[in-house]
Design a protein around this motif. Structure first.
Motif, PDB file in Angstrom:
ATOM      1  N   ARG A   1       0.845  -1.205   0.000  1.00  0.00           N
ATOM      2  CA  ARG A   1       0.000   0.000   0.000  1.00  0.00           C
ATOM      3  C   ARG A   1       0.862   1.229   0.000  1.00  0.00           C
ATOM      4  NH1 ARG A   1      -4.886  -2.328   2.843  1.00  0.00           N
ATOM      5  NH2 ARG A   1      -4.210  -4.487   2.831  1.00  0.00           N
ATOM      6  N   LYS A   2       0.328   2.271  -0.547  1.00  0.00           N
ATOM      7  CA  LYS A   2       1.074   3.536  -0.545  1.00  0.00           C
ATOM      8  C   LYS A   2       0.859   4.233   0.787  1.00  0.00           C
ATOM      9  CE  LYS A   2       2.144   4.883  -5.061  1.00  0.00           C
ATOM     10  NZ  LYS A   2       1.466   3.884  -5.921  1.00  0.00           N
ATOM     11  N   PRO A   3       1.925   4.689   1.433  1.00  0.00           N
ATOM     12  CA  PRO A   3       1.726   5.484   2.648  1.00  0.00           C
ATOM     13  C   PRO A   3       0.890   6.715   2.296  1.00  0.00           C
ATOM     14  CG  PRO A   3       4.020   4.874   2.392  1.00  0.00           C
ATOM     15  CD  PRO A   3       3.334   4.498   1.128  1.00  0.00           C
ATOM     16  N   GLN A   4      -0.168   6.943   3.025  1.00  0.00           N
ATOM     17  CA  GLN A   4      -1.041   8.088   2.728  1.00  0.00           C
ATOM     18  C   GLN A   4      -1.868   8.400   3.957  1.00  0.00           C
ATOM     19  OE1 GLN A   4      -4.437   5.477   0.573  1.00  0.00           O
ATOM     20  NE2 GLN A   4      -2.818   6.204  -0.704  1.00  0.00           N
ATOM     21  N   GLY A   5      -2.764   9.365   3.821  1.00  0.00           N
ATOM     22  CA  GLY A   5      -3.632   9.759   4.931  1.00  0.00           C
ATOM     23  C   GLY A   5      -4.519   8.603   5.356  1.00  0.00           C
ATOM     24  N   THR A   6      -5.377   8.862   6.314  1.00  0.00           N
ATOM     25  CA  THR A   6      -6.245   7.824   6.862  1.00  0.00           C
ATOM     26  C   THR A   6      -6.977   7.092   5.742  1.00  0.00           C
ATOM     27  OG1 THR A   6      -6.534   9.213   8.746  1.00  0.00           O
ATOM     28  CG2 THR A   6      -8.078   7.400   8.527  1.00  0.00           C
ATOM     29  N   ILE A   7      -6.964   5.783   5.818  1.00  0.00           N
ATOM     30  CA  ILE A   7      -7.647   5.011   4.784  1.00  0.00           C
ATOM     31  C   ILE A   7      -8.632   4.057   5.432  1.00  0.00           C
ATOM     32  CG2 ILE A   7      -5.827   5.066   3.051  1.00  0.00           C
ATOM     33  CD1 ILE A   7      -5.257   2.116   4.220  1.00  0.00           C
ATOM     34  N   GLU A   8      -9.606   3.669   4.683  1.00  0.00           N
ATOM     35  CA  GLU A   8     -10.511   2.604   5.108  1.00  0.00           C
ATOM     36  C   GLU A   8      -9.722   1.323   5.006  1.00  0.00           C
ATOM     37  OE1 GLU A   8     -13.393   1.934   6.578  1.00  0.00           O
ATOM     38  OE2 GLU A   8     -13.202   4.118   6.780  1.00  0.00           O
ATOM     39  N   HIS A   9      -9.781   0.499   5.993  1.00  0.00           N
ATOM     40  CA  HIS A   9      -8.982  -0.711   5.889  1.00  0.00           C
ATOM     41  C   HIS A   9      -9.584  -1.712   4.954  1.00  0.00           C
ATOM     42  CE1 HIS A   9      -5.654  -0.393   8.681  1.00  0.00           C
ATOM     43  NE2 HIS A   9      -6.321   0.722   8.897  1.00  0.00           N
ATOM     44  N   ASP A  10      -8.710  -2.194   4.128  1.00  0.00           N
ATOM     45  CA  ASP A  10      -9.057  -3.298   3.277  1.00  0.00           C
ATOM     46  C   ASP A  10      -9.224  -4.495   4.201  1.00  0.00           C
ATOM     47  OD1 ASP A  10      -9.334  -4.909   1.115  1.00  0.00           O
ATOM     48  OD2 ASP A  10      -7.601  -4.030   0.059  1.00  0.00           O
ATOM     49  N   THR A  11     -10.171  -5.316   3.971  1.00  0.00           N
ATOM     50  CA  THR A  11     -10.339  -6.469   4.847  1.00  0.00           C
ATOM     51  C   THR A  11      -9.459  -7.635   4.403  1.00  0.00           C
ATOM     52  OG1 THR A  11     -12.213  -7.122   3.529  1.00  0.00           O
ATOM     53  CG2 THR A  11     -12.681  -5.899   5.565  1.00  0.00           C
ATOM     54  N   ARG A  12      -8.770  -7.454   3.288  1.00  0.00           N
ATOM     55  CA  ARG A  12      -7.927  -8.549   2.782  1.00  0.00           C
ATOM     56  C   ARG A  12      -6.459  -8.135   2.738  1.00  0.00           C
ATOM     57  NH1 ARG A  12      -9.848 -13.064   1.480  1.00  0.00           N
ATOM     58  NH2 ARG A  12     -11.838 -12.956   2.490  1.00  0.00           N
ATOM     59  N   LEU A  13      -5.613  -9.122   2.947  1.00  0.00           N
ATOM     60  CA  LEU A  13      -4.167  -8.897   2.809  1.00  0.00           C
ATOM     61  C   LEU A  13      -3.677  -9.640   1.578  1.00  0.00           C
ATOM     62  CD1 LEU A  13      -3.085  -9.634   6.494  1.00  0.00           C
ATOM     63  CD2 LEU A  13      -3.097  -7.385   5.376  1.00  0.00           C
ATOM     64  N   ALA A  14      -2.806  -8.995   0.839  1.00  0.00           N
ATOM     65  CA  ALA A  14      -2.208  -9.662  -0.319  1.00  0.00           C
ATOM     66  C   ALA A  14      -1.210 -10.726   0.177  1.00  0.00           C
ATOM     67  CB  ALA A  14      -1.484  -8.623  -1.172  1.00  0.00           C
ATOM     68  N   PRO A  15      -0.880 -11.707  -0.666  1.00  0.00           N
ATOM     69  CA  PRO A  15       0.129 -12.701  -0.277  1.00  0.00           C
ATOM     70  C   PRO A  15       1.406 -12.009   0.222  1.00  0.00           C
ATOM     71  CG  PRO A  15      -0.831 -13.291  -2.393  1.00  0.00           C
ATOM     72  CD  PRO A  15      -1.398 -11.955  -2.024  1.00  0.00           C
ATOM     73  N   TRP A  16       1.923 -12.451   1.355  1.00  0.00           N
ATOM     74  CA  TRP A  16       3.170 -11.950   1.964  1.00  0.00           C
ATOM     75  C   TRP A  16       3.126 -10.447   2.252  1.00  0.00           C
ATOM     76  CZ3 TRP A  16       5.441 -16.124   3.477  1.00  0.00           C
ATOM     77  CH2 TRP A  16       5.427 -17.268   2.681  1.00  0.00           C
ATOM     78  N   GLU A  17       1.959  -9.897   2.359  1.00  0.00           N
ATOM     79  CA  GLU A  17       1.897  -8.455   2.627  1.00  0.00           C
ATOM     80  C   GLU A  17       2.411  -8.105   4.037  1.00  0.00           C
ATOM     81  OE1 GLU A  17      -1.826  -6.439   1.858  1.00  0.00           O
ATOM     82  OE2 GLU A  17      -1.326  -4.848   3.299  1.00  0.00           O
ATOM     83  N   CYS A  18       3.161  -7.039   4.117  1.00  0.00           N
ATOM     84  CA  CYS A  18       3.576  -6.503   5.420  1.00  0.00           C
ATOM     85  C   CYS A  18       3.117  -5.055   5.450  1.00  0.00           C
ATOM     86  CB  CYS A  18       5.089  -6.467   5.565  1.00  0.00           C
ATOM     87  SG  CYS A  18       5.904  -7.997   5.176  1.00  0.00           S
TER      88      CYS A  18
END
Ligand code: NOJ
Ligand code: CA
Length: 546
Positions: A525-542
């Motif tokens: 994800r791009k660092p940015q202002g407050t975001i709605e959280h995605d409920t899913r994580l991509a493979p190996w996402e940190c």
């Protein structure tokens, strides 16, 4: 943002970077790295955010155990340079906010150290009792070993010395006789050696096998056990009497007192102990006993459980929880994934599919935990184990003592600086072969590529230094997610909170973190202002949120 670490001692504020000097950078084309090479790379280390350097041994050594066999504790082996170069290195490192710590091998010297040469010369030599000499024990087949102790690299821990007809003890190779730490003269002599380096501005020591120093006063036989462990043990012996004796803590306390005399108000000297249990056994509880609360014992001790873990959220969680759980309140943890004795984590834990993505997960894990992270040179570019033919092995462990061991050279191959010949490490013939992937994997290439692993490390290190919660906040793991192979935790400090989520799988997974927040750093994800959280994580996402 301002760097937050002003009030913390240096060793709490950033990664400590282990250099294996033979393999860092060679500046005189003899194929072996040297101190001048380290000096030339100080800017690189400063830029990475390193706050301390641990140098594997650089003392004069005949290399029966590649520097862990020392013939003079207050000099530099000419292959690495001179005391003059060393002083310059200390000064130039300090000027960049980087402290130096030396590797101190207290348990044993080289068999060619003048002390041992004297000690073995006659039974009544004044240095006889500086080492551990014993008569053979009478048995049905004549005289045998004094007891059943086995050496850490295999074989008996006793060697017969014909001239004076006694055995001497060595918990490692026969070229590394053990000092007798029950002798006060030995204690004085070694403390003086440490003082020598403190006077030169060294800020601490990594203490080699600190838990081996004192031996049972009666030299009792070790009991046997038949527990299966990984990697497989060679001796099936529980080292009850040759390691971990209670008197060792008194010695550690003496060493600590010396350090405190040099510490100044800001606690700026540091001891980190290698506490090595039986081969293949996790012993965080043992390591924890060596860490001082207040000024009694070590500042830090290594727990090697991460060396024997697997890359799953549940295993990582259990190893980390156990480590934090055994530490006394007030003890400061540290974490290590790779060193010069083990297969690199990049190979051990990240082999197979998605290997580069896994390395990012490990980096994010290491640099967002509580306590001091230790980096092993090349870890930041994802260096992997070298493939070394048996005929080229240099390490005595694989070559001579333990024929089923692949040898430790695989994790000691030259640093990969550039894609040019010999990876920019040397203009001569490198002492160990350069890893085959150096044309693609090297510092220069990764510096140019903002999406490289090197940049990921640097960003994580910067973030750790900017966020008080990461620097010295508490940690709490989310149990939800573990089943799905997602490791998530929150770090807190004085009202500020940072959340870390690591998808330790190659599949899309539910995100256990549900609250909104700012992305501070992420693989996806791009660092940015407050975001709605995605409920899913991509493979190996940190992702690190605030
Ligand atoms: C532990 C060191 O890390 C290892 O490299 C060495 O062989 C032994 N101690 C003996 O000094
Ligand atoms: Ca050199």
């Amino acid at each position: 943002m301002a760097i937050q670490y002003a009030e913390l001692p240096w060793w709490k504020t950033g990664p400590i970077y282990q250099i294996y000097p033979r393999s860092f950078l060679d500046t005189n084309s003899d194929g072996v790295g040297d101190l001048e090479g380290i000096r030339r790379k100080l800017d690189y280390l400063q830029d990475l955010g390193v706050r301390g350097i641990w140098l594997s041994p650089i003392y004069p050594s005949p290399l029966y155990d590649f520097g862990y066999d020392i013939t003079n504790y207050h000099d530099i082996d000419p292959v690495f340079g001179s005391l003059e170069t060393f002083k310059l290195l200390v000064r130039e490192a300090e000027a960049r906010g980087i402290s130096l710590i030396m590797d101190m091998v207290l348990n044993h010297t080289s068999h060619l150290h003048p002390w041992f040469i004297e000690s073995r010369s006659s039974r009544d030599n004044p240095k006889r009792d500086w080492y551990i000499w014993k008569d053979g024990r009478r048995g049905p087949f004549g005289k045998g070993y004094p007891n059943n102790w086995m050496a850490a690299f295999g074989g008996h821990a006793w060697t017969w010395d014909k001239p004076t007809e006694q055995y001497y003890l060595h918990l490692f190779t026969e070229e590394q006789p053990d000092l007798n730490w029950r002798n006060p003269e030995v204690q004085e002599a070694m403390l003086a050696e440490m003082q020598f380096w403190l006077d030169l501005g060294v800020k601490g020591f990594r203490l080699d096998v600190i838990n081996y120093l004192v031996k049972d006063a009666q030299f009792r036989n070790n009991p046997y056990h038949f527990r299966m462990t990984y990697p497989r043990r060679h001796d099936l012996q529980h080292h009850q009497f040759d390691r971990n004796q209670p008197e060792t803590y008194e010695i550690v306390h003496r060493i600590r007192s010396l350090m405190d005399r040099y510490a100044g108000a800001s606690e700026d000297t540091m001891l980190v102990g290698e506490v090595y249990p039986d081969e293949g056994v996790h012993a965080p509880d043992l390591a924890a006993t060596y860490i001082g609360i207040g000024k009694d014992l070590l500042h830090l001790a290594f727990d090697f459980s991460t060396i024997y873990t697997s890359l799953t959220a549940a295993d990582l969680h259990s190893v980390l929880q156990t480590w934090y759980g055994v530490l006394l309140p007030g003890a400061w943890p540290c974490h290590v994934l790779s060193n010069h004795d083990q297969s690199r984590a990049a190979s051990r834990l990240c082999a197979g599919a998605d290997n580069e993505a896994k390395k990012r997960v490990l980096a994010a894990l290491l640099l967002t935990q509580r306590g001091t992270p230790f980096l092993y040179y090349g870890e930041e570019i994802g260096m992997e184990d070298g493939v070394i033919a048996r005929k080229d092995l240099q390490d005595p462990l694989g070559k001579k003592y333990y024929p089923f061991h692949p040898g430790r050279d695989r994790s000691r191959t030259p640093m990969q600086w550039t894609g040019d010949s010999a990876a920019g490490f040397t203009e001569g013939k490198p002492w160990l072969p350069i890893n085959r992937d150096f044309r693609k994997r090297n510092v220069e290439a990764q510096q140019r590529d903002p999406s490289s692993l090197l940049h990921w490390y640097r960003d994580l290190i910067t973030l750790r230094q900017e966020e008080p919660a990461l620097l010295d906040g508490s940690i709490e793991f989310f149990e939800t997610g573990l089943q799905e192979n997602v490791l998530a935790y929150v770090r807190r400090k004085a009202g500020s909170e940072v959340q870390v989520v690591l998808n330790v799988s190659g599949q899309t997974r539910p995100n256990p973190i549900r609250r909104g927040g700012t992305v501070l750093l992420s693989t996806h994800r791009k660092p940015q202002g407050t975001i709605e959280h995605d409920t899913r994580l991509a493979p190996w996402e940190c992702t690190v949120y605030k």
